[in-house]
Design a protein around this motif. Structure first.
Motif, PDB file in Angstrom:
ATOM      1  N   ARG A 199       0.779  -1.238   0.000  1.00  0.00           N
ATOM      2  CA  ARG A 199       0.000   0.000   0.000  1.00  0.00           C
ATOM      3  C   ARG A 199       0.807   1.283   0.000  1.00  0.00           C
ATOM      4  O   ARG A 199       0.242   2.352  -0.198  1.00  0.00           O
ATOM      5  CB  ARG A 199      -0.922  -0.002   1.231  1.00  0.00           C
ATOM      6  CG  ARG A 199      -1.485  -1.375   1.396  1.00  0.00           C
ATOM      7  CD  ARG A 199      -2.787  -1.515   2.030  1.00  0.00           C
ATOM      8  NE  ARG A 199      -3.704  -0.432   2.039  1.00  0.00           N
ATOM      9  CZ  ARG A 199      -4.811  -0.462   2.759  1.00  0.00           C
ATOM     10  NH1 ARG A 199      -5.069  -1.510   3.518  1.00  0.00           N
ATOM     11  NH2 ARG A 199      -5.643   0.532   2.720  1.00  0.00           N
ATOM     12  N   CYS A 200       2.092   1.196   0.247  1.00  0.00           N
ATOM     13  CA  CYS A 200       2.868   2.438   0.345  1.00  0.00           C
ATOM     14  C   CYS A 200       4.008   2.490  -0.673  1.00  0.00           C
ATOM     15  O   CYS A 200       4.421   3.564  -1.083  1.00  0.00           O
ATOM     16  CB  CYS A 200       3.466   2.591   1.742  1.00  0.00           C
ATOM     17  SG  CYS A 200       2.367   2.089   3.071  1.00  0.00           S
ATOM     18  N   ALA A 201       4.491   1.302  -1.063  1.00  0.00           N
ATOM     19  CA  ALA A 201       5.733   1.258  -1.856  1.00  0.00           C
ATOM     20  C   ALA A 201       5.602   1.911  -3.227  1.00  0.00           C
ATOM     21  O   ALA A 201       6.606   2.268  -3.829  1.00  0.00           O
ATOM     22  CB  ALA A 201       6.205  -0.190  -1.990  1.00  0.00           C
ATOM     23  N   ALA A 219      11.093  10.133   1.520  1.00  0.00           N
ATOM     24  CA  ALA A 219      11.749   8.959   2.109  1.00  0.00           C
ATOM     25  C   ALA A 219      11.275   8.868   3.554  1.00  0.00           C
ATOM     26  O   ALA A 219      11.240   9.871   4.257  1.00  0.00           O
ATOM     27  CB  ALA A 219      13.261   9.130   2.052  1.00  0.00           C
ATOM     28  N   LEU A 220      10.900   7.678   3.981  1.00  0.00           N
ATOM     29  CA  LEU A 220      10.274   7.584   5.302  1.00  0.00           C
ATOM     30  C   LEU A 220      11.246   7.252   6.435  1.00  0.00           C
ATOM     31  O   LEU A 220      10.841   7.171   7.580  1.00  0.00           O
ATOM     32  CB  LEU A 220       9.130   6.565   5.252  1.00  0.00           C
ATOM     33  CG  LEU A 220       7.934   7.015   4.396  1.00  0.00           C
ATOM     34  CD1 LEU A 220       6.831   5.965   4.415  1.00  0.00           C
ATOM     35  CD2 LEU A 220       7.374   8.354   4.840  1.00  0.00           C
ATOM     36  N   ALA A 221      12.522   7.083   6.132  1.00  0.00           N
ATOM     37  CA  ALA A 221      13.492   6.831   7.207  1.00  0.00           C
ATOM     38  C   ALA A 221      13.453   7.972   8.209  1.00  0.00           C
ATOM     39  O   ALA A 221      13.435   9.142   7.826  1.00  0.00           O
ATOM     40  CB  ALA A 221      14.887   6.695   6.626  1.00  0.00           C
ATOM     41  N   ASN A 240      -2.831   9.677  12.134  1.00  0.00           N
ATOM     42  CA  ASN A 240      -3.820  10.586  11.544  1.00  0.00           C
ATOM     43  C   ASN A 240      -3.512  10.867  10.083  1.00  0.00           C
ATOM     44  O   ASN A 240      -4.411  10.901   9.247  1.00  0.00           O
ATOM     45  CB  ASN A 240      -3.848  11.920  12.307  1.00  0.00           C
ATOM     46  CG  ASN A 240      -4.443  11.748  13.688  1.00  0.00           C
ATOM     47  OD1 ASN A 240      -5.205  10.815  13.921  1.00  0.00           O
ATOM     48  ND2 ASN A 240      -4.092  12.629  14.612  1.00  0.00           N
ATOM     49  N   PHE A 241      -2.218  11.060   9.799  1.00  0.00           N
ATOM     50  CA  PHE A 241      -1.828  11.408   8.429  1.00  0.00           C
ATOM     51  C   PHE A 241      -2.114  10.254   7.477  1.00  0.00           C
ATOM     52  O   PHE A 241      -2.585  10.462   6.361  1.00  0.00           O
ATOM     53  CB  PHE A 241      -0.343  11.784   8.388  1.00  0.00           C
ATOM     54  CG  PHE A 241       0.052  12.528   7.146  1.00  0.00           C
ATOM     55  CD1 PHE A 241      -0.101  13.903   7.065  1.00  0.00           C
ATOM     56  CD2 PHE A 241       0.579  11.864   6.041  1.00  0.00           C
ATOM     57  CE1 PHE A 241       0.262  14.600   5.921  1.00  0.00           C
ATOM     58  CE2 PHE A 241       0.945  12.557   4.897  1.00  0.00           C
ATOM     59  CZ  PHE A 241       0.781  13.930   4.840  1.00  0.00           C
ATOM     60  N   VAL A 242      -1.840   9.030   7.915  1.00  0.00           N
ATOM     61  CA  VAL A 242      -2.079   7.873   7.058  1.00  0.00           C
ATOM     62  C   VAL A 242      -3.581   7.642   6.897  1.00  0.00           C
ATOM     63  O   VAL A 242      -4.051   7.316   5.804  1.00  0.00           O
ATOM     64  CB  VAL A 242      -1.363   6.618   7.610  1.00  0.00           C
ATOM     65  CG1 VAL A 242      -1.741   5.371   6.823  1.00  0.00           C
ATOM     66  CG2 VAL A 242       0.148   6.811   7.571  1.00  0.00           C
TER      67      VAL A 242
HETATM   68  C1  HEC Z   1      -0.124   7.973  -4.139  1.00  0.00           C
HETATM   69  C2  HEC Z   1       1.141   8.053  -3.465  1.00  0.00           C
HETATM   70  C3  HEC Z   1       1.246   7.699  -1.993  1.00  0.00           C
HETATM   71  C4  HEC Z   1       0.909   6.512  -1.370  1.00  0.00           C
HETATM   72  C5  HEC Z   1       0.322   5.242  -1.972  1.00  0.00           C
HETATM   73  C6  HEC Z   1       1.290   6.674   0.028  1.00  0.00           C
HETATM   74  N1  HEC Z   1       1.814   7.924   0.229  1.00  0.00           N
HETATM   75 FE1  HEC Z   1       2.524   8.677   1.979  1.00  0.00          FE
HETATM   76  N2  HEC Z   1       2.918  10.459   1.092  1.00  0.00           N
HETATM   77  C7  HEC Z   1       2.718  10.742  -0.252  1.00  0.00           C
HETATM   78  C8  HEC Z   1       3.059  12.130  -0.502  1.00  0.00           C
HETATM   79  C9  HEC Z   1       2.996  12.831  -1.848  1.00  0.00           C
HETATM   80  C10 HEC Z   1       3.462  12.677   0.741  1.00  0.00           C
HETATM   81  C11 HEC Z   1       3.895  14.130   1.036  1.00  0.00           C
HETATM   82  C12 HEC Z   1       2.757  14.885   1.695  1.00  0.00           C
HETATM   83  C13 HEC Z   1       1.633  15.215   0.766  1.00  0.00           C
HETATM   84  O1  HEC Z   1       1.887  15.627  -0.376  1.00  0.00           O
HETATM   85  O2  HEC Z   1       0.481  15.051   1.177  1.00  0.00           O
HETATM   86  C14 HEC Z   1       3.361  11.585   1.718  1.00  0.00           C
HETATM   87  C15 HEC Z   1       3.711  11.711   3.062  1.00  0.00           C
HETATM   88  C16 HEC Z   1       3.718  10.684   3.984  1.00  0.00           C
HETATM   89  C17 HEC Z   1       4.161  10.793   5.356  1.00  0.00           C
HETATM   90  C18 HEC Z   1       4.844  12.003   6.020  1.00  0.00           C
HETATM   91  C19 HEC Z   1       6.323  11.811   5.732  1.00  0.00           C
HETATM   92  C20 HEC Z   1       7.289  12.790   6.314  1.00  0.00           C
HETATM   93  O3  HEC Z   1       8.452  12.735   5.876  1.00  0.00           O
HETATM   94  O4  HEC Z   1       6.963  13.587   7.179  1.00  0.00           O
HETATM   95  C21 HEC Z   1       3.983   9.572   5.927  1.00  0.00           C
HETATM   96  C22 HEC Z   1       4.297   9.161   7.357  1.00  0.00           C
HETATM   97  C23 HEC Z   1       3.424   8.711   4.925  1.00  0.00           C
HETATM   98  N3  HEC Z   1       3.281   9.412   3.754  1.00  0.00           N
HETATM   99  C24 HEC Z   1       3.096   7.383   5.141  1.00  0.00           C
HETATM  100  C25 HEC Z   1       2.509   6.563   4.189  1.00  0.00           C
HETATM  101  C26 HEC Z   1       2.129   5.199   4.449  1.00  0.00           C
HETATM  102  C27 HEC Z   1       2.347   4.470   5.766  1.00  0.00           C
HETATM  103  C28 HEC Z   1       1.569   4.721   3.300  1.00  0.00           C
HETATM  104  C29 HEC Z   1       0.983   3.352   3.063  1.00  0.00           C
HETATM  105  C30 HEC Z   1      -0.024   2.906   3.973  1.00  0.00           C
HETATM  106  C31 HEC Z   1       1.607   5.798   2.304  1.00  0.00           C
HETATM  107  N4  HEC Z   1       2.186   6.883   2.883  1.00  0.00           N
HETATM  108  C32 HEC Z   1       1.131   5.692   1.000  1.00  0.00           C
HETATM  109  C33 HEC Z   1       2.289   9.862  -1.213  1.00  0.00           C
HETATM  110  C34 HEC Z   1       1.798   8.584  -0.989  1.00  0.00           C
END
Ligand code: HEC
Length: 175
Positions: free
Chosen positions: A34-36, A49-51, A64-66
């Motif tokens: 779901r995230c990769a 990058a989530l590190a 909350n953000f997820v």
């Molecule tokens: C469609 C692309 C997409 C998917 C799929 C996605 N993300 Fe994201 N994520 C983003 C983007 C783009 C941002 C940057 C913030 C924004 O634009 O809303 C973000 C930001 C984040 C952040 C904040 C990171 C930081 O450096 O502060 C987290 C935590 C996060 N994502 C977790 C997840 C997780 C866990 C999943 C899977 C369950 C996920 N994301 C799936 C695109 C995605």
């Protein structure tokens, strides 16, 4: 006595490994599914990058953000708004069905993955923060340079003291 302690330690580390393995494993499969597509632990893709994410935000913030990133962004959270702007207003999809525990497991997986390496991980080079803990390398040459300078100075002082003593003897001998 020794064997008792040893078996205790062995049993303890065994329980640790048994209880510690599953969360990161579950997190890994959630992350892959779901995230990769948008995230890598150590590289910026569509998303950051989530590190080290657990050091940038509280776990509640991450949950909350997820669940709904737009809700957090629209609430005016400065970190979330800044991220949204930085990533060109790409909306991260909502994952309301992931439980808090599952998201914590994803964070656990991120932590293990970040530790495993990757050039961009902020802690890939821990010795840059504590150069004197690391073997000689380009990251800590300053420390070693000052160390050798100090040793050199010490040698100079000793040589000077010896010279002085010899001079004193010579003067005393001439008298
Ligand atoms: C469609 C692309 C997409 C998917 C799929 C996605 N993300 Fe994201 N994520 C983003 C983007 C783009 C941002 C940057 C913030 C924004 O634009 O809303 C973000 C930001 C984040 C952040 C904040 C990171 C930081 O450096 O502060 C987290 C935590 C996060 N994502 C977790 C997840 C997780 C866990 C999943 C899977 C369950 C996920 N994301 C799936 C695109 C995605």
């Amino acid at each position: 006595m020794k064997t008792k302690i040893f078996s205790l330690i062995a049993a303890f580390s065994f329980t640790l490994s048994v209880t510690a393995a599953p969360p990161a494993e579950e997190g890994k499969s959630i992350f892959a599914a779901r995230c990769a597509a948008c995230h890598n632990v150590n590289k910026v893709l569509v998303g950051p990058a989530l590190a080290g994410v657990d050091t940038r935000h509280s776990i509640e913030w991450i949950v909350n953000f997820v669940h709904s990133s737009q809700t957090v962004i629209k609430s005016g959270d400065t970190a979330a708004v800044a991220l949204f702007n930085k990533f060109n207003h790409v909306q991260m999809p909502n994952h309301p069905d992931l439980s808090e525990g599952q998201i914590k497991n994803v964070v656990e997986y991120i932590k293990t993955e970040a530790k495993a390496g990757g050039e961009k991980a902020p802690f890939a080079k821990p010795y840059s923060a504590r150069p004197n803990y690391a073997p000689l390398s380009s990251a800590n040459y300053g420390f070693f340079l000052s160390y050798f300078a100090l040793v050199g100075l010490l040698i100079c002082v000793l040589l000077f003291a010896v010279q002085l003593k010899q001079y004193e003897r010579r003067v005393a001998g001439e008298e």
